[in-house]
Design a protein around this motif. Structure first.
Motif, PDB file in Angstrom:
ATOM      1  N   MET A 103       1.786   3.594 -12.943  1.00 22.11           N
ATOM      2  CA  MET A 103       2.005   4.256 -11.659  1.00 22.11           C
ATOM      3  C   MET A 103       3.488   4.531 -11.475  1.00 22.11           C
ATOM      4  O   MET A 103       4.323   3.978 -12.181  1.00 22.11           O
ATOM      5  CB  MET A 103       1.474   3.400 -10.519  1.00 22.11           C
ATOM      6  N   SER A 104       3.806   5.350 -10.510  1.00 22.40           N
ATOM      7  CA  SER A 104       5.190   5.620 -10.161  1.00 22.40           C
ATOM      8  C   SER A 104       5.718   4.456  -9.339  1.00 22.40           C
ATOM      9  O   SER A 104       5.057   4.008  -8.406  1.00 22.40           O
ATOM     10  CB  SER A 104       5.276   6.919  -9.348  1.00 22.40           C
ATOM     11  N   ILE A 105       6.910   3.967  -9.662  1.00 16.71           N
ATOM     12  CA  ILE A 105       7.501   2.883  -8.877  1.00 16.71           C
ATOM     13  C   ILE A 105       7.748   3.364  -7.451  1.00 16.71           C
ATOM     14  O   ILE A 105       7.688   2.597  -6.504  1.00 16.71           O
ATOM     15  CB  ILE A 105       8.790   2.330  -9.527  1.00 16.71           C
ATOM     16  N   ASN A 106       7.975   4.661  -7.279  1.00 15.92           N
ATOM     17  CA  ASN A 106       8.166   5.218  -5.934  1.00 15.92           C
ATOM     18  C   ASN A 106       6.886   5.177  -5.109  1.00 15.92           C
ATOM     19  O   ASN A 106       6.938   5.186  -3.884  1.00 15.92           O
ATOM     20  CB  ASN A 106       8.701   6.644  -6.009  1.00 15.92           C
ATOM     21  N   ASP A 107       5.739   5.152  -5.760  1.00 14.22           N
ATOM     22  CA  ASP A 107       4.462   4.990  -5.069  1.00 14.22           C
ATOM     23  C   ASP A 107       4.138   3.516  -4.847  1.00 14.22           C
ATOM     24  O   ASP A 107       3.506   3.159  -3.857  1.00 14.22           O
ATOM     25  CB  ASP A 107       3.317   5.621  -5.868  1.00 14.22           C
ATOM     26  N   ALA A 108       4.573   2.673  -5.782  1.00 17.43           N
ATOM     27  CA  ALA A 108       4.236   1.247  -5.740  1.00 17.43           C
ATOM     28  C   ALA A 108       4.815   0.564  -4.517  1.00 17.43           C
ATOM     29  O   ALA A 108       4.107  -0.129  -3.787  1.00 17.43           O
ATOM     30  CB  ALA A 108       4.718   0.547  -7.009  1.00 17.43           C
ATOM     31  N   MET A 109       6.102   0.762  -4.295  1.00 21.89           N
ATOM     32  CA  MET A 109       6.764   0.047  -3.198  1.00 21.89           C
ATOM     33  C   MET A 109       6.107   0.352  -1.851  1.00 21.89           C
ATOM     34  O   MET A 109       5.698  -0.576  -1.155  1.00 21.89           O
ATOM     35  CB  MET A 109       8.252   0.389  -3.167  1.00 21.89           C
ATOM     36  N   PRO A 110       5.988   1.614  -1.449  1.00 19.41           N
ATOM     37  CA  PRO A 110       5.377   1.864  -0.135  1.00 19.41           C
ATOM     38  C   PRO A 110       3.911   1.456  -0.063  1.00 19.41           C
ATOM     39  O   PRO A 110       3.465   0.926   0.959  1.00 19.41           O
ATOM     40  CB  PRO A 110       5.523   3.370   0.069  1.00 19.41           C
ATOM     41  N   ALA A 111       3.156   1.666  -1.128  1.00 23.26           N
ATOM     42  CA  ALA A 111       1.728   1.336  -1.099  1.00 23.26           C
ATOM     43  C   ALA A 111       1.523  -0.158  -0.902  1.00 23.26           C
ATOM     44  O   ALA A 111       0.769  -0.587  -0.018  1.00 23.26           O
ATOM     45  CB  ALA A 111       1.052   1.803  -2.388  1.00 23.26           C
ATOM     46  N   PHE A 112       2.186  -0.969  -1.715  1.00 16.34           N
ATOM     47  CA  PHE A 112       2.017  -2.412  -1.606  1.00 16.34           C
ATOM     48  C   PHE A 112       2.642  -2.954  -0.323  1.00 16.34           C
ATOM     49  O   PHE A 112       2.093  -3.833   0.325  1.00 16.34           O
ATOM     50  CB  PHE A 112       2.587  -3.126  -2.832  1.00 16.34           C
ATOM     51  N   ALA A 113       3.802  -2.439   0.059  1.00 16.92           N
ATOM     52  CA  ALA A 113       4.488  -2.947   1.255  1.00 16.92           C
ATOM     53  C   ALA A 113       3.684  -2.649   2.527  1.00 16.92           C
ATOM     54  O   ALA A 113       3.526  -3.528   3.382  1.00 16.92           O
ATOM     55  CB  ALA A 113       5.883  -2.355   1.356  1.00 16.92           C
ATOM     56  N   LEU A 114       3.192  -1.448   2.665  1.00 15.63           N
ATOM     57  CA  LEU A 114       2.416  -1.096   3.853  1.00 15.63           C
ATOM     58  C   LEU A 114       1.134  -1.924   3.932  1.00 15.63           C
ATOM     59  O   LEU A 114       0.784  -2.462   4.984  1.00 15.63           O
ATOM     60  CB  LEU A 114       2.084   0.400   3.867  1.00 15.63           C
ATOM     61  N   CYS A 115       0.466  -2.038   2.814  1.00 10.99           N
ATOM     62  CA  CYS A 115      -0.765  -2.834   2.776  1.00 10.99           C
ATOM     63  C   CYS A 115      -0.458  -4.288   3.123  1.00 10.99           C
ATOM     64  O   CYS A 115      -1.163  -4.905   3.932  1.00 10.99           O
ATOM     65  CB  CYS A 115      -1.410  -2.740   1.399  1.00 10.99           C
ATOM     66  N   ALA A 116       0.600  -4.847   2.543  1.00  8.41           N
ATOM     67  CA  ALA A 116       0.937  -6.252   2.780  1.00  8.41           C
ATOM     68  C   ALA A 116       1.284  -6.496   4.246  1.00  8.41           C
ATOM     69  O   ALA A 116       0.866  -7.484   4.835  1.00  8.41           O
ATOM     70  CB  ALA A 116       2.088  -6.685   1.880  1.00  8.41           C
ATOM     71  N   ARG A 117       2.040  -5.597   4.831  1.00  9.07           N
ATOM     72  CA  ARG A 117       2.414  -5.780   6.244  1.00  9.07           C
ATOM     73  C   ARG A 117       1.176  -5.727   7.135  1.00  9.07           C
ATOM     74  O   ARG A 117       0.987  -6.560   8.018  1.00  9.07           O
ATOM     75  CB  ARG A 117       3.406  -4.714   6.688  1.00  9.07           C
ATOM     76  N   THR A 118       0.325  -4.747   6.915  1.00  6.38           N
ATOM     77  CA  THR A 118      -0.896  -4.612   7.701  1.00  6.38           C
ATOM     78  C   THR A 118      -1.786  -5.844   7.540  1.00  6.38           C
ATOM     79  O   THR A 118      -2.300  -6.385   8.524  1.00  6.38           O
ATOM     80  CB  THR A 118      -1.667  -3.341   7.282  1.00  6.38           C
ATOM     81  N   THR A 119      -1.939  -6.297   6.309  1.00  4.36           N
ATOM     82  CA  THR A 119      -2.771  -7.464   6.023  1.00  4.36           C
ATOM     83  C   THR A 119      -2.175  -8.718   6.648  1.00  4.36           C
ATOM     84  O   THR A 119      -2.887  -9.537   7.235  1.00  4.36           O
ATOM     85  CB  THR A 119      -2.943  -7.644   4.503  1.00  4.36           C
ATOM     86  N   MET A 120      -0.862  -8.858   6.546  1.00  2.00           N
ATOM     87  CA  MET A 120      -0.194 -10.023   7.118  1.00  2.00           C
ATOM     88  C   MET A 120      -0.356 -10.065   8.639  1.00  2.00           C
ATOM     89  O   MET A 120      -0.679 -11.112   9.206  1.00  2.00           O
ATOM     90  CB  MET A 120       1.288 -10.017   6.760  1.00  2.00           C
ATOM     91  N   LEU A 121      -0.133  -8.933   9.290  1.00  3.78           N
ATOM     92  CA  LEU A 121      -0.281  -8.892  10.749  1.00  3.78           C
ATOM     93  C   LEU A 121      -1.705  -9.243  11.162  1.00  3.78           C
ATOM     94  O   LEU A 121      -1.922  -9.982  12.119  1.00  3.78           O
ATOM     95  CB  LEU A 121       0.126  -7.527  11.303  1.00  3.78           C
ATOM     96  N   ARG A 122      -2.676  -8.726  10.423  1.00  7.45           N
ATOM     97  CA  ARG A 122      -4.084  -9.021  10.721  1.00  7.45           C
ATOM     98  C   ARG A 122      -4.356 -10.519  10.540  1.00  7.45           C
ATOM     99  O   ARG A 122      -5.022 -11.135  11.375  1.00  7.45           O
ATOM    100  CB  ARG A 122      -4.992  -8.186   9.829  1.00  7.45           C
ATOM    101  N   THR A 123      -3.823 -11.115   9.491  1.00  6.52           N
ATOM    102  CA  THR A 123      -4.009 -12.538   9.231  1.00  6.52           C
ATOM    103  C   THR A 123      -3.414 -13.386  10.355  1.00  6.52           C
ATOM    104  O   THR A 123      -3.982 -14.397  10.754  1.00  6.52           O
ATOM    105  CB  THR A 123      -3.372 -12.935   7.888  1.00  6.52           C
ATOM    106  N   LEU A 124      -2.258 -12.959  10.867  1.00  6.27           N
ATOM    107  CA  LEU A 124      -1.579 -13.707  11.930  1.00  6.27           C
ATOM    108  C   LEU A 124      -2.074 -13.321  13.329  1.00  6.27           C
ATOM    109  O   LEU A 124      -1.515 -13.784  14.326  1.00  6.27           O
ATOM    110  CB  LEU A 124      -0.069 -13.489  11.833  1.00  6.27           C
TER     111      LEU A 124
END
Length: 139
Positions: A103-124
């Motif tokens: 994959m493109s590293i330029n796609d990796a950072m936003p994809a994983f970061a956005l997902c992680a933030r959303t998932t983290m907020l939901r968990t908390l």
């Protein structure tokens, strides 16, 4: 005989529920070694290397982020870091298969970061509308 029938029924129920019959690949460990991110001729990097790097940056930033920002999440720094890492692992299983093997590293950072933030907020049990103003004020 009884064990065979029981195992068959459990496997059939899992397949019917959409659960894969095999375990998912484990998420790569955090890694801040940028040498693994050398792009190929198409500008792509190994998906697992991209994830390991993003996970490594996430872990490093959770140790250095300000106490005010951590407080916006209503948990200790240790809980913040653990929840963020758990979210990253969850996101790996959701995102990585779409981009394997490269994959493109330029796609990796936003994809994983956005997902992680959303998932983290939901968990908390938080929402962005509550946390974002607090983070903005903390910066």
């Amino acid at each position: 005989m009884r064990n065979t029938i029981l195992t068959t029924l459990i496997l059939a129920a899992a397949v019917a529920a959409g659960v894969p019959a095999h375990a998912a690949d484990p998420a790569p460990a955090p890694n801040l070694d940028k040498s693994q991110l050398a792009p190929d001729a198409q500008g792509l990097v190994a998906t697992d290397a991209a994830f390991a790097y993003v996970r490594g940056r996430s872990a490093a930033s959770s140790k250095t982020i300000s106490e005010k920002i951590v407080a916006c999440h209503g948990v200790s720094r240790a809980r913040f870091a653990a929840t963020l890492d758990e979210a990253m692992v969850t996101c790996y299983s959701q995102i990585a298969p779409k981009y394997k093997p490269r994959m493109s590293i330029n796609d990796a950072m936003p994809a994983f970061a956005l997902c992680a933030r959303t998932t983290m907020l939901r968990t908390l049990n938080l929402d962005a509308d509550t946390v974002n103003p607090c983070i903005a004020a903390a910066q």
